[in-house]
Design an enzyme around this catalytic site. Structure first.
Site, PDB file in Angstrom:
ATOM      1  N   HIS A 221       0.852  -1.180   0.000  1.00 57.02           N
ATOM      2  CA  HIS A 221       0.000   0.000   0.000  1.00 57.02           C
ATOM      3  C   HIS A 221       0.893   1.237   0.000  1.00 57.02           C
ATOM      4  CE1 HIS A 221      -3.924  -2.018   1.605  1.00 57.02           C
ATOM      5  NE2 HIS A 221      -3.297  -2.764   0.717  1.00 57.02           N
ATOM      6  N   CYS A 252      -6.907  -0.086   3.502  1.00 55.79           N
ATOM      7  CA  CYS A 252      -7.343  -0.863   4.659  1.00 55.79           C
ATOM      8  C   CYS A 252      -8.214  -0.003   5.564  1.00 55.79           C
ATOM      9  CB  CYS A 252      -6.131  -1.375   5.440  1.00 55.79           C
ATOM     10  SG  CYS A 252      -6.550  -2.239   6.970  1.00 55.79           S
TER      11      CYS A 252
END
Length: 330
Positions: A221, A252
């Protein structure tokens, strides 16, 4: 190697790499917009036409929990009509795995969080309970004679917003446990964006020393702007497969306010610029990104290549693309 990009000297790493598109699952499940099935199929077809051959098309989860992915079976069925495409799905539990087997997915990703706290919050199971679930899934896969591969995805491998530190030894233990339980391969994910290039290199070197080529994929990420740097560090250890989301969507829920996954178009551009063959037509991805921006109007998109455009020497490659995509040549 792409004809648009010259090869530049780099430290040794694989000469070919796969960019696995996960936006149709990881990206769409994280936003409010429910993209119609027809649009998902357009996205799938365009990504395939741009050269992508591994795409995560959805997740077999209850529609009441993730209405954005309620049509996974339909999208998977279309993916199976595209020659040479490996279509994967995420399955959070045994029931989801049964559906993946029923619908003939090429690969199912079973997520496991190395963080005990994140595992309970995200899956309502401890990490070792997920390992036990993988054993049941493997037994069911073998009993049906299916060829669906099982990938154990070890998340929060570099730390956790809820728990804090996650020990490298625990990550490696769980990775090996997944393989022992019957997973065909494993991957490592920086779920909340805690990783840095040094920690990536250290963990991936240890993981590859332990399980070799069965360490299949890296998932980063861009939460703190280090996504591409972390990809580069993993690539230098020999990793040749990376998850990414078009326009960097996703992320997330336990990393609030963060940007999403590494942007597919940025990652493909970086790899091709380094002389790593991905088979991807980067200008075509930029065209697809513009279409997606229209489909997801009002949603926050990420990435940088779409803003700067391709370097001057490559501008001819997008001569037929909409003017908004070319930006100002560098």
């Amino acid at each position: 190697m792409s004809p648009f990009f010259p090869s530049l000297p780099t430290k040794p790493g694989p000469g070919r790499a796969v960019v696995r598109e996960v936006g149709l699952r990881d990206g769409l499940q994280s936003i409010a917009t429910v993209l119609p099935t027809a649009r998902k199929i357009e996205w799938l077809d365009a990504a395939y036409a741009a050269g992508q051959r591994e795409i995560e098309v959805g997740s077999f989860v209850p529609a009441r929990l993730l209405p954005q992915l309620a049509d996974t079976a339909e999208v998977l069925a279309h993916a199976q009509t595209l020659p040479g495409l490996r279509a994967s799905v995420l399955v959070p539990n045994f029931k989801g795995a049964e559906r993946a087997l029923e619908h003939g997915a090429d690969l199912m990703v079973v997520p496991l969080s190395a963080s005990h706290a994140h595992s309970l919050a995200n899956l309502r199971k401890t990490p070792d309970e997920v390992v036990a679930e993988v054993a049941r899934i493997r037994a069911q896969r073998d009993a049906t004679g299916s060829r669906t591969l099982i990938e154990g995805g070890v998340g929060t491998a570099f730390g956790c917003t809820l728990q804090g530190e996650v020990a490298e030894g625990e990550v490696l233990r769980l990775m090996q446990a997944l393989l022992d339980a019957g997973a065909d391969r494993v991957s490592l994910a920086d779920t909340v964006g805690f990783a840095d290039p040094a920690s990536v290199q250290r963990l991936f070197e240890k993981a590859r020393a332990l399980v070799g080529e069965r360490l299949w994929c890296a998932h980063f990420h861009d939460t703190r702007g280090m996504g591409l740097a972390n990809v580069y560090a993993a690539w230098q250890t020999g990793i040749a497969r990376f998850d990414a989301c078009l326009a960097g969507i996703g992320g997330c829920p336990h990393a609030p306010g963060a940007s999403g996954n590494v942007a597919t178009e940025d990652l493909a551009f970086m790899l091709e610029r380094m002389g790593v063959d991905t088979g991807i037509d980067v200008p075509a991805l930029l065209v697809l990104r513009q279409r997606m921006a229209d489909w997801l109007a009002g949603e926050t998109l990420h990435g940088t290549l779409w803003q700067a455009g391709l370097p001057r020497a490559l501008a001819a490659a997008v001569a037929n693309a909409p003017a908004t995509l070319t930006a100002q040549p560098l």
